[in-house]
Design a protein around this motif. Sequence first.
Motif, mmCIF file in Angstrom:
data_model
loop_
_atom_site.group_PDB
_atom_site.id
_atom_site.type_symbol
_atom_site.label_atom_id
_atom_site.label_comp_id
_atom_site.label_asym_id
_atom_site.label_seq_id
_atom_site.Cartn_x
_atom_site.Cartn_y
_atom_site.Cartn_z
ATOM 1 N N TRP A 9 -66.725 48.342 34.696
ATOM 2 C CA TRP A 9 -67.504 49.209 33.850
ATOM 3 C C TRP A 9 -67.012 50.079 32.803
ATOM 4 O O TRP A 9 -67.432 50.844 32.111
ATOM 5 C CB TRP A 9 -68.741 49.879 34.683
ATOM 6 C CG TRP A 9 -69.094 49.190 35.745
ATOM 7 C CD1 TRP A 9 -69.132 49.439 37.057
ATOM 8 C CD2 TRP A 9 -69.954 48.070 35.499
ATOM 9 N NE1 TRP A 9 -69.823 48.504 37.740
ATOM 10 C CE2 TRP A 9 -70.307 47.353 36.928
ATOM 11 C CE3 TRP A 9 -70.508 47.463 34.269
ATOM 12 C CZ2 TRP A 9 -71.194 46.425 36.918
ATOM 13 C CZ3 TRP A 9 -71.195 46.261 34.478
ATOM 14 C CH2 TRP A 9 -71.645 45.760 35.791
ATOM 15 N N MET A 177 -72.588 53.819 36.589
ATOM 16 C CA MET A 177 -73.037 52.601 37.096
ATOM 17 C C MET A 177 -72.893 52.628 38.411
ATOM 18 O O MET A 177 -73.168 51.622 39.069
ATOM 19 C CB MET A 177 -72.276 51.493 36.286
ATOM 20 C CG MET A 177 -72.366 51.330 34.886
ATOM 21 S SD MET A 177 -74.009 50.825 34.317
ATOM 22 C CE MET A 177 -73.871 49.003 35.050
ATOM 23 N N LYS A 185 -76.637 45.075 37.773
ATOM 24 C CA LYS A 185 -75.251 44.940 37.443
ATOM 25 C C LYS A 185 -75.131 43.279 37.168
ATOM 26 O O LYS A 185 -73.990 43.119 36.299
ATOM 27 C CB LYS A 185 -74.496 45.227 38.722
ATOM 28 C CG LYS A 185 -74.264 46.936 39.029
ATOM 29 C CD LYS A 185 -73.628 47.262 40.070
ATOM 30 C CE LYS A 185 -73.493 48.759 40.166
ATOM 31 N NZ LYS A 185 -72.671 49.167 41.161
#
Length: 229
Positions: A9, A177, A185
């Motif tokens: 991320w 995240m 995800k």
Amino acid sequence: MNGFELFLWGILPYIVFTIFLGGLIYRYQKDQFGWTTKSSEFLEKRKLGIGSLLFHWGIIFVLAGHVAGILIPVDVYNFLGITEHTYHIIAIALGFPAGIVATLGLIILCHRRLTVKRIKVTTSPSDWVALFAILLAVGTGFIATSFNIDSHGFDYRTTIAPWFRSIFTFQIQPELMAKVPIWFKIHMLATFFLYIVWPFTRLVHAFSFPIRYLSRSYVIYKKRVKEHA
């Protein structure tokens, strides 16, 4: 957040978008004649008309929902007096049917390529990769929405949305995240895969804007008549 998630991320998004933008530029410079949909309408028209219509209209509304939920900050909705609960109901009421329509259209298009022999023979490996990537992105998005359909669903506007916008300000916040549900995800990673293969498949036609067609003269086709001696 461990090192692997930090990579997913915090670093991977820039790798993906570099490949995406660099690939588009390279493809346009080196393969302008291949920048096309490679239409197979002349091989089969009925299923293409139905599947393409459903998929494109469905995906347009799906993308509109992504713009509303990810690119527009939650503060804008708060200013307008739209609560999280109200937004969630609207998003599900509009987004879920759009996802069903897009998925149905995609299934028809895939079935067409698998069952119509003339189309199956002319389908290149890159076409199969593009179809798989779209199926993966749409399918995982549909699953994520399905798990988030209840009235107390996950509010991605406070996590995924600011994380996504932070990519473009080069102040990325991968920690946002950390608490995102796994199905979201998976959808994000599936979308990354779609962006990676996009420049190298027929999907590039999405960035073609045939504005000149609006003023172009009609192409007239005449039937050839055989002359008899």
